[in-house]
Enzyme design. Structure first.
Site, PDB file in Angstrom:
ATOM      1  N   HIS A   1       7.121  -3.061   0.152  1.00  0.00           N
ATOM      2  CA  HIS A   1       7.129  -2.392   1.461  1.00  0.00           C
ATOM      3  C   HIS A   1       8.497  -2.505   2.118  1.00  0.00           C
ATOM      4  CE1 HIS A   1       2.678  -3.392   1.206  1.00  0.00           C
ATOM      5  NE2 HIS A   1       2.647  -2.102   1.474  1.00  0.00           N
TER       6      HIS A   1
ATOM      7  N   GLN B   1      -1.837   9.113  -5.533  1.00  0.00           N
ATOM      8  CA  GLN B   1      -1.756   9.279  -4.078  1.00  0.00           C
ATOM      9  C   GLN B   1      -0.537  10.120  -3.714  1.00  0.00           C
ATOM     10  OE1 GLN B   1      -2.471   6.134  -0.970  1.00  0.00           O
ATOM     11  NE2 GLN B   1      -0.275   5.857  -1.097  1.00  0.00           N
TER      12      GLN B   1
HETATM   13  O1  PAF Z   1      -0.833   3.320   0.163  1.00  0.00           O
HETATM   14  C1  PAF Z   1      -1.377   2.847   1.190  1.00  0.00           C
HETATM   15  O2  PAF Z   1      -1.089   1.725   1.628  1.00  0.00           O
HETATM   16  C2  PAF Z   1      -2.413   3.679   1.914  1.00  0.00           C
HETATM   17  O3  PAF Z   1      -3.157   4.449   1.018  1.00  0.00           O
HETATM   18  C3  PAF Z   1      -1.814   4.568   3.015  1.00  0.00           C
HETATM   19  C4  PAF Z   1      -0.876   5.615   2.442  1.00  0.00           C
HETATM   20  C5  PAF Z   1      -1.077   3.708   4.026  1.00  0.00           C
HETATM   21  C6  PAF Z   1      -2.928   5.319   3.756  1.00  0.00           C
HETATM   22  O4  PAF Z   1      -3.849   4.431   4.304  1.00  0.00           O
END
Ligand code: PAF
Length: 275
Positions: A33, A150
């Site tokens: 992150h 995603q």
């Molecule tokens: O990847 C994640 O942490 C989640 O799927 C996101 C993109 C923050 C959506 O809740």
């Protein structure tokens, strides 16, 4: 760093923010992150991060309740990484009434791989991300490649709904032994943590074989799956797909990715390598 729990406050701050990069997260932040936040700063005047554990994208038997909430530690990491604004709403702010309108990604994107194992996951995820996009109005949004499907769903959503947002994909950050960093790694026991890099090792071996010209994907996949099962994993899939739509490859010159999901004890891990 300013912390906003309400939409109006975040929107007021956004007016002065110039070009904005948004990094949506569910918190329990790790170095992956932090790398996203640092990359985000290269694309915008202002970085806005969000923390929200999105109930809509968890199945009834999944880990919504036990998902780690580590707000104070997360806040420190974001401030140190130079994030200007943190949007950290509670559930009543994001879902003041039961959600009735959804982003429904096309089947073919959502009934394969993660979608097959986690029905409704992408619908809930995309609905929340669109809502964040509407709240923050970012110019650019960043997501990690570890959640490869995603990323594909979100790129398609932005394109097909004509959202004026650039999606930037960030390479997966790994521990020294190759394990992809993930908030869910914290669920692993010491023994499981020692075993966990095998997923990346199997993906690497298969990716290298394909890079070296092997075209017997099904056989290679079966060998990797058997190896994982032999070491106590319960694999959901380990498969070579084309990068564009995650369907099985059809032509010899397509760009490929090998993706895997497997359970180790009670923890489900996912990973992938572009070939
Ligand atoms: O990847 C994640 O942490 C989640 O799927 C996101 C993109 C923050 C959506 O809740």
């Amino acid at each position: 760093m300013q912390v906003h729990t309400h939409i109006a406050s975040l929107r007021a701050a956004r007016v002065q923010a110039g070009r904005v990069a948004l990094v949506p997260t569910m918190g329990n932040l790790h170095d992956g992150h932090v790398a996203l936040m640092l990359e985000a700063a290269k694309h915008a005047d202002t970085v806005i991060a969000s923390i929200f554990v999105n109930r809509l994208q968890f199945g009834p038997a999944e880990d919504f309740d036990k998902y780690p909430r580590t707000f104070e530690a997360d806040r420190e990491k974001l401030a140190t990484a130079g994030v200007a604004h943190l949007f950290a709403p509670d559930e009543a702010t994001v879902y003041p009434q039961p959600q009735r309108y959804y982003v429904d990604p096309a089947s073919g994107q959502t009934d394969i791989l993660e979608g097959a194992s986690r029905p409704g996951h992408f619908r809930g995820m995309a609905t929340l991300v669109l809502k964040l996009f509407n709240i923050v109005a970012p110019d650019v949004a960043l997501f990690g490649k570890k959640d490869y499907q995603q990323l594909m769903v979100l790129k398609n959503m932005v394109r097909e709904l004509a959202l004026p947002i650039a999606i930037v994909a960030q390479d997966t950050i790994r521990a020294a032994d190759g394990l992809a960093l993930s908030s869910r790694n914290g669920y692993l026991s010491a023994t499981e943590r020692a075993e966990a890099p095998r997923l990346y090792q199997q993906l690497t071996a298969l990716a290298n074989a394909v890079r070296n010209g092997a075209s017997n994907h099904a056989e290679l996949e079966a060998v990797a799956l058997a190896e994982l099962a032999h070491h106590g994993w319960q694999p959901d899939y380990l498969t070579v797909r084309r990068r564009t739509d995650l369907q099985p490859p059809q032509q010899p010159d397509e760009a490929l990715v090998v993706l895997a999901a497997a359970r180790l004890g009670a923890t489900r891990l996912i990973d992938n390598i572009e070939i």
